[in-house]
Design a protein around this motif. Structure first.
Motif, mmCIF file in Angstrom:
data_model
loop_
_atom_site.group_PDB
_atom_site.id
_atom_site.type_symbol
_atom_site.label_atom_id
_atom_site.label_comp_id
_atom_site.label_asym_id
_atom_site.label_seq_id
_atom_site.Cartn_x
_atom_site.Cartn_y
_atom_site.Cartn_z
ATOM 1 N N GLY A 52 0.749 -1.235 0.000
ATOM 2 C CA GLY A 52 0.000 0.000 0.000
ATOM 3 C C GLY A 52 0.789 1.300 0.000
ATOM 4 N N PRO A 53 0.061 2.423 0.006
ATOM 5 C CA PRO A 53 0.676 3.744 -0.174
ATOM 6 C C PRO A 53 1.548 4.205 0.981
ATOM 7 C CG PRO A 53 -1.658 3.962 0.327
ATOM 8 C CD PRO A 53 -1.414 2.504 0.090
ATOM 9 N N THR A 54 1.174 3.870 2.203
ATOM 10 C CA THR A 54 1.968 4.317 3.353
ATOM 11 C C THR A 54 3.321 3.632 3.376
ATOM 12 O OG1 THR A 54 -0.105 4.569 4.590
ATOM 13 C CG2 THR A 54 1.936 4.693 5.842
ATOM 14 N N VAL A 55 3.324 2.318 3.198
ATOM 15 C CA VAL A 55 4.575 1.571 3.120
ATOM 16 C C VAL A 55 5.337 1.980 1.856
ATOM 17 C CG1 VAL A 55 5.625 -0.716 2.952
ATOM 18 C CG2 VAL A 55 3.625 -0.375 4.410
ATOM 19 N N GLY A 56 4.600 2.209 0.773
ATOM 20 C CA GLY A 56 5.232 2.626 -0.473
ATOM 21 C C GLY A 56 5.975 3.941 -0.326
ATOM 22 N N PHE A 57 5.363 4.884 0.384
ATOM 23 C CA PHE A 57 6.001 6.179 0.608
ATOM 24 C C PHE A 57 7.269 6.019 1.446
ATOM 25 C CE2 PHE A 57 6.583 10.036 3.178
ATOM 26 C CZ PHE A 57 6.720 10.983 2.171
ATOM 27 N N ALA A 58 7.157 5.285 2.549
ATOM 28 C CA ALA A 58 8.310 5.094 3.436
ATOM 29 C C ALA A 58 9.444 4.353 2.734
ATOM 30 C CB ALA A 58 7.871 4.334 4.695
ATOM 31 N N SER A 59 9.090 3.323 1.989
ATOM 32 C CA SER A 59 10.120 2.551 1.288
ATOM 33 C C SER A 59 10.780 3.383 0.190
ATOM 34 C CB SER A 59 9.529 1.269 0.705
ATOM 35 O OG SER A 59 8.552 1.551 -0.276
ATOM 36 N N GLY A 60 10.006 4.280 -0.422
ATOM 37 C CA GLY A 60 10.579 5.173 -1.430
ATOM 38 C C GLY A 60 11.650 6.076 -0.825
ATOM 39 N N LEU A 61 11.382 6.583 0.380
ATOM 40 C CA LEU A 61 12.369 7.404 1.074
ATOM 41 C C LEU A 61 13.639 6.601 1.356
ATOM 42 C CD1 LEU A 61 10.106 9.200 3.727
ATOM 43 C CD2 LEU A 61 10.713 9.998 1.441
ATOM 44 N N ILE A 62 13.439 5.385 1.873
ATOM 45 C CA ILE A 62 14.584 4.540 2.221
ATOM 46 C C ILE A 62 15.375 4.150 0.980
ATOM 47 C CG2 ILE A 62 15.264 2.314 3.224
ATOM 48 C CD1 ILE A 62 12.757 2.536 5.014
ATOM 49 N N CYS A 63 14.663 3.787 -0.082
ATOM 50 C CA CYS A 63 15.331 3.397 -1.327
ATOM 51 C C CYS A 63 16.210 4.511 -1.864
ATOM 52 C CB CYS A 63 14.305 3.006 -2.389
ATOM 53 S SG CYS A 63 13.529 1.403 -2.128
ATOM 54 N N ASP A 64 15.707 5.746 -1.799
ATOM 55 C CA ASP A 64 16.469 6.862 -2.338
ATOM 56 C C ASP A 64 17.730 7.105 -1.525
ATOM 57 O OD1 ASP A 64 16.371 9.254 -4.297
ATOM 58 O OD2 ASP A 64 16.809 10.178 -2.369
ATOM 59 N N VAL A 65 17.615 7.068 -0.196
ATOM 60 C CA VAL A 65 18.778 7.295 0.666
ATOM 61 C C VAL A 65 19.814 6.196 0.470
ATOM 62 C CG1 VAL A 65 19.587 7.452 3.043
ATOM 63 C CG2 VAL A 65 17.459 8.582 2.383
ATOM 64 N N LEU A 66 19.370 4.948 0.488
ATOM 65 C CA LEU A 66 20.305 3.838 0.300
ATOM 66 C C LEU A 66 20.912 3.852 -1.099
ATOM 67 C CD1 LEU A 66 18.428 0.892 2.071
ATOM 68 C CD2 LEU A 66 20.336 2.261 2.940
ATOM 69 N N GLY A 67 20.071 4.172 -2.097
ATOM 70 C CA GLY A 67 20.563 4.242 -3.467
ATOM 71 C C GLY A 67 21.642 5.297 -3.627
ATOM 72 N N PHE A 68 21.456 6.438 -2.949
ATOM 73 C CA PHE A 68 22.470 7.492 -3.018
ATOM 74 C C PHE A 68 23.755 7.045 -2.345
ATOM 75 C CE2 PHE A 68 24.664 11.164 -1.250
ATOM 76 C CZ PHE A 68 24.793 11.976 -2.375
ATOM 77 N N MET A 69 23.636 6.330 -1.226
ATOM 78 C CA MET A 69 24.823 5.864 -0.511
ATOM 79 C C MET A 69 25.612 4.857 -1.344
ATOM 80 S SD MET A 69 23.143 5.414 3.283
ATOM 81 C CE MET A 69 24.626 4.681 3.973
ATOM 82 N N VAL A 70 24.885 4.007 -2.068
ATOM 83 C CA VAL A 70 25.548 2.986 -2.875
ATOM 84 C C VAL A 70 26.110 3.570 -4.168
ATOM 85 C CG1 VAL A 70 25.174 0.863 -4.200
ATOM 86 C CG2 VAL A 70 24.171 1.110 -1.924
ATOM 87 N N ASN A 71 25.340 4.501 -4.773
ATOM 88 C CA ASN A 71 25.746 5.037 -6.074
ATOM 89 C C ASN A 71 25.463 6.539 -6.119
ATOM 90 O OD1 ASN A 71 26.577 5.125 -8.791
ATOM 91 N ND2 ASN A 71 24.488 4.747 -9.515
ATOM 92 N N PRO A 72 26.296 7.365 -5.454
ATOM 93 C CA PRO A 72 26.037 8.812 -5.413
ATOM 94 C C PRO A 72 26.185 9.495 -6.764
ATOM 95 C CG PRO A 72 28.171 8.304 -4.457
ATOM 96 C CD PRO A 72 27.487 6.983 -4.691
ATOM 97 N N GLY A 73 27.014 8.953 -7.630
ATOM 98 C CA GLY A 73 27.169 9.518 -8.964
ATOM 99 C C GLY A 73 27.783 10.898 -9.000
ATOM 100 N N GLY A 74 28.440 11.306 -7.921
ATOM 101 C CA GLY A 74 29.099 12.609 -7.894
ATOM 102 C C GLY A 74 28.179 13.778 -7.607
ATOM 103 N N ALA A 75 26.899 13.540 -7.441
ATOM 104 C CA ALA A 75 25.940 14.612 -7.173
ATOM 105 C C ALA A 75 25.729 14.774 -5.671
ATOM 106 C CB ALA A 75 24.604 14.303 -7.858
ATOM 107 N N PRO A 76 25.382 15.984 -5.209
ATOM 108 C CA PRO A 76 25.118 16.184 -3.782
ATOM 109 C C PRO A 76 23.796 15.537 -3.378
ATOM 110 C CG PRO A 76 24.584 18.162 -5.000
ATOM 111 C CD PRO A 76 25.237 17.228 -5.987
ATOM 112 N N PHE A 77 23.663 15.207 -2.105
ATOM 113 C CA PHE A 77 22.409 14.643 -1.624
ATOM 114 C C PHE A 77 21.410 15.772 -1.397
ATOM 115 C CE2 PHE A 77 19.579 13.442 1.893
ATOM 116 C CZ PHE A 77 18.973 12.338 1.312
ATOM 117 N N LEU A 78 20.244 15.668 -2.052
ATOM 118 C CA LEU A 78 19.197 16.683 -1.940
ATOM 119 C C LEU A 78 17.921 16.019 -1.431
ATOM 120 C CD1 LEU A 78 19.879 18.496 -5.328
ATOM 121 C CD2 LEU A 78 20.474 19.329 -3.034
ATOM 122 N N PRO A 79 17.493 16.335 -0.202
ATOM 123 C CA PRO A 79 16.321 15.680 0.395
ATOM 124 C C PRO A 79 15.052 15.793 -0.429
ATOM 125 C CG PRO A 79 17.547 16.902 2.057
ATOM 126 C CD PRO A 79 18.148 17.261 0.723
#
Length: 212
Positions: A61-88
């Motif tokens: 559902g949407p609540t878990v989907g929203f939370a997991s989207g936040l987590i995925c983005d943070v973890l994805g940036f940590m694994v593959n930042p690509g030289g870009a700054p982290f922007l919340p």
């Protein structure tokens, strides 16, 4: 409308289910792996991480989907930042994407009641409640993400933060629209195969009385 908003409450209850959290964690890990394989270009990127997000939204559902989207983005940036700054703000957008998948694809209705209605009116669904409406929701969920997240919000943010020069905004929009239209031709059939498969496997494995 009432059932729509109740889906957020029911989705929030998934946080109390260890099984739901465990499976969500698996899909988050898959999303991070897929995100690390992203193909970047000056105006857009090509990634299949959305498949994991769509599966989470479908099952939990949407609540878990929203939370997991936040987590995925943070973890994805940590694994593959690509030289870009982290922007919340991009993290929030990723959460919104997961919320859209969950809001469109997730429904917790009584399984046997759904079966009886389906059989009575002959909507052509199988025993798991999958039918034309299920696949229509897949298309709608993907289109909403493409239009609002990929084309409008992300393009505007990329221009605001200077990732796309303002003078190239029109070219960026055209390039992103063409890219998304082309990718839709592959994404939607892929989702129409993977999401029903994941849904059926989940029901067969855990036998939860729910339907999409």
């Amino acid at each position: 409308m009432k059932s729509f908003f109740s889906s957020f409450r029911k989705s929030a209850n998934e946080f109390t289910d260890l099984r739901s959290l465990s499976i969500t964690g698996i899909f988050i890990a898959m999303s991070v792996v897929l995100e690390s394989m992203t193909i970047n270009t000056p105006y857009f990127k090509i990634s299949f991480a959305y498949l994991a997000a769509a599966c989470i939204g479908l099952l939990f559902g949407p609540t878990v989907g929203f939370a997991s989207g936040l987590i995925c983005d943070v973890l994805g940036f940590m694994v593959n930042p690509g030289g870009a700054p982290f922007l919340p703000i991009y993290t929030l957008v990723q959460g919104l994407s997961g919320l859209i998948y969950g809001a469109v694809l997730y429904y917790k209705t009584d399984y046997m009641q759904f079966r009886n209605i389906s059989d009575k009116y002959g909507h052509g669904r199988d025993k798991y409640g999958l039918g034309v409406q299920f696949f229509v929701r897949i298309v709608i969920a993907k289109l909403l993400n493409v239009i609002f997240i990929n084309i409008l919000i992300n393009t505007a943010l990329n221009m605001h933060y200077g990732f796309i020069p303002k003078q190239a905004y029109s070219a960026a929009i055209v390039a992103r629209v063409i890219k998304n239209l082309v990718q839709l031709a592959a994404d939607i059939p892929l989702m129409c195969v993977i999401l029903p498969t994941v849904f059926v496997i989940y029901k067969r494995t855990f036998g939860k009385k729910a339907t999409a």
